[in-house]
Structure formats: structure tokens, C-alpha cells
Design an enzyme around this catalytic site. Sequence first.
Site, PDB file in Angstrom:
ATOM      1  N   LYS A 117       0.856  -1.184   0.000  1.00  0.00           N
ATOM      2  CA  LYS A 117       0.000   0.000   0.000  1.00  0.00           C
ATOM      3  C   LYS A 117       0.885   1.224   0.000  1.00  0.00           C
ATOM      4  CE  LYS A 117      -3.882   2.231   0.501  1.00  0.00           C
ATOM      5  NZ  LYS A 117      -3.547   2.895  -0.777  1.00  0.00           N
ATOM      6  N   LYS A 130       5.374   1.730  -3.193  1.00  0.00           N
ATOM      7  CA  LYS A 130       5.309   3.096  -3.715  1.00  0.00           C
ATOM      8  C   LYS A 130       5.565   3.019  -5.213  1.00  0.00           C
ATOM      9  CE  LYS A 130       4.806   7.395  -2.335  1.00  0.00           C
ATOM     10  NZ  LYS A 130       4.030   7.982  -1.235  1.00  0.00           N
ATOM     11  N   ASP A 174      -0.054  10.879  -4.567  1.00  0.00           N
ATOM     12  CA  ASP A 174       1.111  11.505  -3.926  1.00  0.00           C
ATOM     13  C   ASP A 174       1.356  12.776  -4.732  1.00  0.00           C
ATOM     14  OD1 ASP A 174       3.410  10.791  -1.840  1.00  0.00           O
ATOM     15  OD2 ASP A 174       4.417  11.667  -3.557  1.00  0.00           O
ATOM     16  N   ASN A 180      -1.972  19.163  -1.595  1.00  0.00           N
ATOM     17  CA  ASN A 180      -2.971  18.474  -0.772  1.00  0.00           C
ATOM     18  C   ASN A 180      -2.627  18.489   0.711  1.00  0.00           C
ATOM     19  OD1 ASN A 180      -3.551  15.523   0.498  1.00  0.00           O
ATOM     20  ND2 ASN A 180      -5.316  16.279  -0.633  1.00  0.00           N
TER      21      ASN A 180
HETATM   22  P1  NDP Z   1       0.904  17.872  -4.150  1.00  0.00           P
HETATM   23  O1  NDP Z   1       1.366  17.568  -5.517  1.00  0.00           O
HETATM   24  O2  NDP Z   1      -0.556  18.031  -3.899  1.00  0.00           O
HETATM   25  O3  NDP Z   1       1.620  19.202  -3.606  1.00  0.00           O
HETATM   26  C1  NDP Z   1       3.001  19.320  -3.524  1.00  0.00           C
HETATM   27  C2  NDP Z   1       3.326  20.762  -3.190  1.00  0.00           C
HETATM   28  O4  NDP Z   1       4.715  20.877  -2.932  1.00  0.00           O
HETATM   29  C3  NDP Z   1       3.013  21.714  -4.327  1.00  0.00           C
HETATM   30  O5  NDP Z   1       2.616  22.952  -3.830  1.00  0.00           O
HETATM   31  C4  NDP Z   1       4.355  21.808  -5.047  1.00  0.00           C
HETATM   32  O6  NDP Z   1       4.526  23.023  -5.758  1.00  0.00           O
HETATM   33  C5  NDP Z   1       5.311  21.750  -3.882  1.00  0.00           C
HETATM   34  N1  NDP Z   1       6.599  21.204  -4.300  1.00  0.00           N
HETATM   35  C6  NDP Z   1       6.851  20.026  -4.923  1.00  0.00           C
HETATM   36  N2  NDP Z   1       8.156  19.887  -5.168  1.00  0.00           N
HETATM   37  C7  NDP Z   1       8.734  21.005  -4.692  1.00  0.00           C
HETATM   38  C8  NDP Z   1      10.070  21.458  -4.641  1.00  0.00           C
HETATM   39  N3  NDP Z   1      11.081  20.730  -5.152  1.00  0.00           N
HETATM   40  N4  NDP Z   1      10.322  22.656  -4.074  1.00  0.00           N
HETATM   41  C9  NDP Z   1       9.322  23.393  -3.569  1.00  0.00           C
HETATM   42  N5  NDP Z   1       8.017  23.010  -3.591  1.00  0.00           N
HETATM   43  C10 NDP Z   1       7.747  21.836  -4.133  1.00  0.00           C
HETATM   44  O7  NDP Z   1       1.514  16.732  -3.226  1.00  0.00           O
HETATM   45  P2  NDP Z   1       1.048  16.253  -1.766  1.00  0.00           P
HETATM   46  O8  NDP Z   1       0.596  17.419  -0.990  1.00  0.00           O
HETATM   47  O9  NDP Z   1       0.166  15.099  -1.955  1.00  0.00           O
HETATM   48  O10 NDP Z   1       2.408  15.694  -1.182  1.00  0.00           O
HETATM   49  C11 NDP Z   1       3.349  16.525  -0.500  1.00  0.00           C
HETATM   50  C12 NDP Z   1       4.277  15.670   0.337  1.00  0.00           C
HETATM   51  O11 NDP Z   1       3.500  14.913   1.283  1.00  0.00           O
HETATM   52  C13 NDP Z   1       5.101  14.645  -0.430  1.00  0.00           C
HETATM   53  O12 NDP Z   1       6.345  14.458   0.225  1.00  0.00           O
HETATM   54  C14 NDP Z   1       4.289  13.365  -0.277  1.00  0.00           C
HETATM   55  O13 NDP Z   1       5.069  12.201  -0.428  1.00  0.00           O
HETATM   56  C15 NDP Z   1       3.796  13.532   1.149  1.00  0.00           C
HETATM   57  N6  NDP Z   1       2.621  12.736   1.489  1.00  0.00           N
HETATM   58  C16 NDP Z   1       1.435  12.892   0.819  1.00  0.00           C
HETATM   59  C17 NDP Z   1       0.329  12.153   1.189  1.00  0.00           C
HETATM   60  C18 NDP Z   1      -1.009  12.378   0.555  1.00  0.00           C
HETATM   61  O14 NDP Z   1      -1.989  11.805   1.073  1.00  0.00           O
HETATM   62  N7  NDP Z   1      -1.139  13.155  -0.487  1.00  0.00           N
HETATM   63  C19 NDP Z   1       0.412  11.141   2.239  1.00  0.00           C
HETATM   64  C20 NDP Z   1       1.677  11.112   2.945  1.00  0.00           C
HETATM   65  C21 NDP Z   1       2.736  11.861   2.540  1.00  0.00           C
HETATM   66  P3  NDP Z   1       3.832  23.269  -7.188  1.00  0.00           P
HETATM   67  O15 NDP Z   1       2.395  23.596  -6.878  1.00  0.00           O
HETATM   68  O16 NDP Z   1       4.607  24.397  -7.734  1.00  0.00           O
HETATM   69  O17 NDP Z   1       3.963  22.004  -7.951  1.00  0.00           O
END
Ligand code: NDP
Length: 444
Positions: free
Chosen positions: A89, A125, A165, A239
Site C-alpha cells: 500500500k 510506492k 502523492d 494536498n
Molecule cells: P501535491 O502535488 O498536492 O503538492 C506538492 C506541493 O509541494 C506543491 O505545492 C508543489 O509546488 C510543492 N513542491 C513540490 N516539489 C517542490 C520542490 N522541489 N520545491 C518546492 N516546492 C515543491 O503533493 P502532496 O501534498 O500530496 O504531497 C506533499 C508531500 O507529502 C510529499 O512528500 C508526499 O510524499 C507527502 N505525502 C502525501 C500524502 C497524501 O496523502 N497526499 C500522504 C503522505 C505523505 P507546485 O504547486 O509548484 O507544484
Amino acid sequence: MSYAESVLARLKEQNPHEPEFLQAAEEILLSLRPVLLAHPEYEKNAILERFTEPERVILFRVPWADDRGRIHIDRGYRVQFSSAVGPYKGGLRFHPSVDLSIVKFLGLEQVLKNSLTGLPIGGGKGGSSFDPKGKSDAEVMRFCQSFMTELYRHIGPDTDVPAGDIGVGSREIGYLFGMYKRLTGEHTGTLTGRGLSYGGSLVRTEATGYGLIYLMEEAMRVRGDGFAGKTVVVSGAGNVAIYAAEKAQELGARVVAMYDSDGYIYDKNGVDLDVVKHIKEVERGRLSTYAERVRGAEYHAGCRGIWSVPCDIALPCATQNELDGESAKTLIRNGVRYVGEGANMPTTPEGAEAFLKSGIVFLPAKAANAGGVATSALEMAQSSGRLYWSFEEVDARLKAVMHNIYRRIDEAASEYGMAGNYIAGANIAGFLKVADAMLAQGLV
Ligand code: NDP
């Protein structure tokens, strides 16, 4: 050389081109040393060697055509890391930085995180180097359909259950699920994070961000503290970031800064999340336009500066290694008291060390962002039972899972002589369950 160190040395030799995977493995293995001394049976049964080697790695070609008919080839990955505790998962990430190292680090972390939830889920993953940013809906759909045309043969409701993700939200999950259903002829819970109209669970969208705040709230409660009146900085505008900010505000805190990958906003009056949601979720636009819409708000190009904004609570919720040693020291100097990792491995080893040394409360990703996958497991339970739970019911279960995680990481850290070190607590509590499940199942 200790058992953990010798396994780490072997991993470094075997995977020299996987820096993120080695970074995650090093943090985990070294923190397990006291557990390995207390349990010689783990070394005897080569548990660590097996635990750090994925059960299966699937690497595939994803051909797709853009709106102008040009052909592109991306790589698809699924790392089925461990099924010791339950079906694999874990989410799918679509981002140009995705490679085997990133997917393996995320998979390894996922094994321990899923174990910590107390729910019957193993770890995996996946993802692709495909970048959904700037693509039309039709292009994203064609990519998702091509990706699933290969992936579908490796997944299933009792085998492997992917979710979202970075870069994979409700739109992508919809397209992936549609193709999975067409190829298999089955409407099962094989993907989580589905829309509410076709089997999704209430609270899944909010779960990772809300869960982070529930865990932090518990860590504050036992210290006689709470969110009310606190200043919060949240990195990211996706998210996890949006719903962490939403719940923190609901509990009376003021979120003053957020960023996307181009730069950060500072709004001393408290970020207006309706505006952020409209920009990021509806328009799929850039956060830079926030300052044009909200009086008194500032926009700063570049991300790093966000960590110099003084705050009581810092929540890195964007991506790996976004908070380094210097940024951690700046936060500490400016009086930060609580740090919770919404993203996976957002703090570099130097940053984590600075936080641990300073004595602030530092909640690591494995524990702090487990609310997303926990709610995915609740979605799986609803799918297989053909049930539909109310928002309040799922939210209450999520809260219970997060409070239970706090108790487990706190107890594990204390039991092994590292009270208050939740990095060690999370690794140990997560690992013990996986290791015991592996021992019980023999050499497989
Ligand atoms: P999203 O794609 O919804 O959002 C990611 C955000 O981070 C965006 O605002 C993006 O900017 C920004 N971002 C991505 N890469 C960079 C970077 N190199 N430098 C600066 N900003 C960056 O992803 P999630 O919110 O789903 O995921 C965020 C983190 O949380 C990840 O590490 C993920 O693995 C972790 N996570 C997520 C879960 C989930 O349920 N969604 C569960 C557990 C962990 P931009 O808008 O410009 O692309």
C-alpha cells in the site's frame, strides 16, 4: 561493526546511485541499534537484509501522445517493498524528479509508516517521471491510461493498492481507476483516494493534513499546550499543506506563510485558504498571484526564505530535503517550538540533528503523515464491506489512529532510552511489528 552498520555498508555498495534511498535507510538502520542488541534473533534470521531489499521492483515503459500528436516515453515504477503486514500500500508520484532512488526511499518509509498505523497494510510506492504540470486534461488522461495498461497486472484489492502523492490527485486517480476497471472488468477498491461518487471515502482528501495536526495537537496537549494563538509556517501548497493549514486555523492558529515550487507568500494577517485553494485546486495556477489578490500579502520568489519567517510551529509539507541544517538553525533561533513533517523526509539529516539537539518537539514524517494512508485503509475497509461511513465517523477513526501513533512512538523512544526522540520512536515501533511478522512467516 554493528549489525546495522554492516547492513548499511552493504546497501551502500549495492546501491551507489540511490542517494535518497541510502539517506532514508541510514536514518532507520542506525536508530534501530538498541533494538537489534536486545533481539539477536533478527540478525540470525537476516531480518535487516530482507527488510531493506524490496520484494519486487517493476519498471516499465509508458508511451503516450500529446495534443499535437508528438510521442513521449516516460518511465513507470512500482516498488512492492513489503507484504509482511498486509497487501502493498502506498501512493504514486508523478514528478520529473522520480527515479528508482526516490521510489525506493518512499517505499521503505512507507513500510514503517503503514505498520505504525496499526492497520493491516504492507508498504509500496510507485510513480513516473511524467510531469502533469502544464499538461491538458486530455494529455493527463492518455498518460494515466497508458500507465495503467501495464500496472494493472501487478495490483489488486488484496495484492497492492496504490493511491495519490505529489502530482497525483483526484483527477489522476479517476483516470487511473477508469482504465483499471476497463481492463479488469472489476469495480474494486484497488485504488484509494477515489472520488466520492465511485467508492471514495469521506475525509481522504483532508486526511494527511488533518492527521498531521491531530498528532501535533496530542504532542502539545500532553505538554499542557495547544494550537490556539500560535503562529504557523507551512511549506507547500498542495494536498497535504492546504489541509494541514486548514485544520491548524480551525484550532485557532494563524498560518502566515506557504509556498509552491516557485516562491512563498507571507501574509501576517493569516493566509486566506479559500484564495489558495482556488489558485491551486481550481485554476491549477501559481501562488505568486495570491499577493495580487489579497491586500497586505507579500510574495517572495524562491522557497528557502520561508524558514526565516518567525513561527511557533513549522510544518514542511512539500517534498524531500526541503529543510536543511541552516534553515533548521534559523527556525530554532527564531523561537520555533514544534516541527511536524507533512512531507516525506522533508528535513535533511543535518536539519533533524539540529532539531533533536535543541530539544524542541520534532515529529517525523513516518508518524506525522500517516493519516493519509490510515484513511486509505479505512477506504479499503469500506470498499470491501460495501459500506459508507459518515465524515464524523472517519474523522474520529483518523484521530484515534493519530493519537495511538503518538502513544506508540513516545513509549518506544522511552523504552529504548531515547525519551522524546520521535525519529527513533517511530522507526522502532514501526519496525518491531514488521520484523515479528517476518519472523513468524519463515524465510520468504
Ligand atoms: P501535491 O502535488 O498536492 O503538492 C506538492 C506541493 O509541494 C506543491 O505545492 C508543489 O509546488 C510543492 N513542491 C513540490 N516539489 C517542490 C520542490 N522541489 N520545491 C518546492 N516546492 C515543491 O503533493 P502532496 O501534498 O500530496 O504531497 C506533499 C508531500 O507529502 C510529499 O512528500 C508526499 O510524499 C507527502 N505525502 C502525501 C500524502 C497524501 O496523502 N497526499 C500522504 C503522505 C505523505 P507546485 O504547486 O509548484 O507544484
